[in-house]
Scaffold this active site. Structure first.
Site, PDB file in Angstrom:
ATOM      1  N   ASP A  71       0.867  -1.180   0.000  1.00  0.00           N
ATOM      2  CA  ASP A  71       0.000   0.000   0.000  1.00  0.00           C
ATOM      3  C   ASP A  71       0.901   1.226   0.000  1.00  0.00           C
ATOM      4  O   ASP A  71       2.114   1.129   0.183  1.00  0.00           O
ATOM      5  CB  ASP A  71      -0.910  -0.016   1.245  1.00  0.00           C
ATOM      6  N   HIS A  72       0.305   2.372  -0.230  1.00  0.00           N
ATOM      7  CA  HIS A  72       0.987   3.641  -0.021  1.00  0.00           C
ATOM      8  C   HIS A  72       0.485   4.260   1.280  1.00  0.00           C
ATOM      9  O   HIS A  72      -0.722   4.373   1.488  1.00  0.00           O
ATOM     10  CB  HIS A  72       0.709   4.611  -1.179  1.00  0.00           C
ATOM     11  N   PHE A 119      -5.132   4.458   0.399  1.00  0.00           N
ATOM     12  CA  PHE A 119      -6.161   3.599  -0.205  1.00  0.00           C
ATOM     13  C   PHE A 119      -5.670   2.957  -1.503  1.00  0.00           C
ATOM     14  O   PHE A 119      -6.383   2.926  -2.500  1.00  0.00           O
ATOM     15  CB  PHE A 119      -7.459   4.385  -0.449  1.00  0.00           C
ATOM     16  N   HIS A 120      -4.443   2.416  -1.467  1.00  0.00           N
ATOM     17  CA  HIS A 120      -3.865   1.775  -2.648  1.00  0.00           C
ATOM     18  C   HIS A 120      -3.409   0.340  -2.358  1.00  0.00           C
ATOM     19  O   HIS A 120      -2.280  -0.030  -2.690  1.00  0.00           O
ATOM     20  CB  HIS A 120      -2.672   2.594  -3.164  1.00  0.00           C
ATOM     21  N   PRO A 121      -4.250  -0.519  -1.770  1.00  0.00           N
ATOM     22  CA  PRO A 121      -3.815  -1.901  -1.532  1.00  0.00           C
ATOM     23  C   PRO A 121      -3.591  -2.637  -2.844  1.00  0.00           C
ATOM     24  O   PRO A 121      -4.313  -2.429  -3.825  1.00  0.00           O
ATOM     25  CB  PRO A 121      -4.972  -2.502  -0.726  1.00  0.00           C
TER      26      PRO A 121
END
Length: 566
Positions: free
Chosen positions: A299-300, A473-475
């Site tokens: 993630d980020h 919100f980048h899984p």
């Protein structure tokens, strides 16, 4: 219980699933069932359709799975938010609408992995272009007749955008006119997935609107995939729930799992495909012991560096309820005004060290001081930079807790587990402060609100990150492509060791890309759609792209103001 037959069954109508449903049903001889656990993308619901309302879907559960992580051991044991889209459009229905493709070297790096040689940037670029209609027209890097509407930033929207970009340049970083063009590195305007009429350009609007009337596509909403059915080692169908009713569907050709980086490994594990020891814990019959399913989760992580704004030019008044009816009415009637923008109209990517081969830090600039999910708004005029590292070496996992499809899995991103994470976040805060103290922001910049001017030492910065950093919100990457022992799918998304089963979504990325993930996920689905259809891949696009090759990350000699000593 009757079982209907289709050529393909797609589990998940999100950024990838809608692409596959649309492209596969271009062949009138192919039938497709598209299953979506959420509901329709109601076009009258401003929460998902108005770009400026992007925080609203994250505040409830109609459009958001609202996952939470296990206590994150390096983040004060916080249970951290992990919002994922639920409904036609998936996370493209609730995301920030930032259209960022990633860096060219992300894909060139993928292609160095065994078996992924055809995932270079120049192999991927034709599919980015195929998906896109950019409002200023096509060029060597952009498309002009694709399903996804992309809006470019227009001058004069808010003076803070131009000031923040100018400040980045004054600090010695490059200026770039197109974060998705020749050079991602630098500061400049940010493209957004917004239609010419000021509406969110989700994949439901862009793709499904052109496909949903086809007789060979059946879309079933409120349909929660329970398990993939197998005949030996071949996926033969899906059993799913609609309320209290169970239904089965048979796939003559393939089952395509497009449920995202959290739900795709969850569905595979529930179906008996995953780490054998995990499956045995829940007495799940093992179809295939595939150890990588749910591993390699990435993630980020980002933080908000916030400032008071000395001039009344921020979006602070738009947060007041008495100003919102006028904003909403203009948007509803004309598709213009403050409601028609996500207000992430400028940003950038930088390298914090000269030896970084491509950018390791991303910026989103926002002319208001507020959390991404709409919480903790500062009660004054303000602005902020969202800043975070792009390729953390930390790895997490998604693990099934229960055989119940309604139960959320155990999620652990393992944020900030490596020393490099801490170095990069310290570098990012200090670089941001250098940018913010440049002359371009003198007339606007007031006091630093978060983390606060007194937060200077490594220990103080680490405490701020540990207690305040949040997901971007980048899984991704939890069913990675490749051919090593932990790979789940091959270069075409086919699950190793099984037949008739693919995973196509952000979970198959081997390494997370540099930036937001919606555009890369759409590209991945476009590229694999051609593979599924047996079509020749689009020809590589031979265009130049920027490679740093050890160049200075920041031209200190050109910086207007030098860094302060601390």
């Amino acid at each position: 219980m009757t079982t209907r037959e289709y050529d393909y069954i797609i589990c998940g109508a999100g950024s990838a699933g809608n692409v596959l449903a649309t492209r596969l049903t271009e062949d009138p001889n192919v039938t497709v069932l598209l299953l979506e656990a959420g509901g329709p993308d109601y076009r009258f619901d401003f929460r998902t359709q108005m770009p400026a309302a992007l925080a609203y879907p994250l505040q409830g559960r109609r459009y958001n799975w609202a996952y939470e992580t296990d206590p994150e051991p390096h983040m004060d044991n916080r249970r951290m938010e992990c919002g994922r889209g639920k409904g036609l459009g998936g996370s493209s229905l609730i995301n920030g609408m930032c259209y960022i493709r990633g860096n060219a070297l992300d894909y060139d790096n993928w292609s160095t992995h065994k078996g992924l040689e055809n995932w270079t940037y120049l192999d991927c670029l034709p599919y980015f272009k195929k998906a896109e209609t950019r409002d200023v027209g096509p060029n060597d890097y952009h498309g002009g007749d694709g399903p996804v509407s992309v809006t470019t930033s227009k001058p004069g929207v808010n003076p803070l955008f131009e000031a923040m970009v100018d400040a980045g340049v004054q600090a010695g970083y490059p200026r770039t006119d197109d974060l998705n063009g020749y050079q991602q590195e630098g500061f400049g305007p940010m493209d957004r997935t917004v239609t010419p009429k000021g509406r969110r350009a989700s994949t439901a609007r862009g793709y499904l609107d052109q496909a949903k009337g086809r007789p060979n596509l059946e879309i079933v909403t409120h349909a929660l995939a329970d398990r993939i059915l197998f005949d030996g080692k071949r996926a033969s169908g899906v059993t799913y729930l609609r309320g209290s009713e169970r239904a089965n569907a048979h796939a003559r050709r393939e089952v395509l799992v497009c449920s995202g980086a959290i739900a795709s490994p969850q569905l595979l594990q529930r179906s008996g495909v995953g780490p054998g020891a995990w499956l045995k814990e829940l007495d799940i019959p093992i179809v295939l012991d595939l150890p990588g399913v749910g591993q390699n989760l990435q993630d980020h992580l980002e933080m908000y560096i916030q400032y008071e704004c000395k001039e009344p030019v921020s979006l602070y008044p738009a947060l007041k309820w008495w100003n919102q009816p006028k904003i909403g009415l203009e948007w509803m009637l004309n598709g213009t005004g403050l409601g028609a923008s996500n207000h992430f109209e400028a940003g950038g990517f930088i390298r914090t060290r000269d030896d970084d081969p491509w950018p390791n830090i991303q910026y989103h600039f926002l002319p208001v001081a507020i959390n991404y999910n709409g919480s903790n708004a500062i009660e004054m005029h303000g602005f902020q930079a969202h800043v975070g590292s792009m390729r953390s070496p930390s790895r997490g996992r998604v693990k099934l807790r229960s055989r119940d499809p309604n139960a959320h899995p155990s999620i652990l991103f393992n944020y900030m587990a490596e020393a490099l994470d801490w170095r990069e976040f310290r570098d990012a805060i200090r670089a941001t402060r250098e940018i913010m103290r440049q002359p371009a922001l003198d007339r606007y910049r007031g006091r630093e609100l978060n983390p606060g001017a007194d937060c200077k030492s490594d220990k103080e910065l680490d405490t701020f990150v540990r207690s305040r950093a949040e997901t971007a919100f980048h899984p991704s990457c939890s069913c990675k492509m490749g051919y090593d022992d932990m790979a789940v799918v091959d270069e075409e998304g086919r699950v190793h060791g099984l037949e008739g089963l693919r995973v196509v979504d952000a979970s198959i990325m081997p390494i997370i890309t540099t930036g937001n993930l919606n555009a890369p996920t759409i590209m991945i689905a476009e590229k694999i759609a051609d593979k599924i259809r047996g079509r020749q891949p689009l020809a590589r696009v031979d265009v130049p792209y920027f490679v740093a090759n050890g160049a200075m990350a920041r031209n200190v000699a050109k910086a207007v103001r030098q860094p302060e000593t601390v």
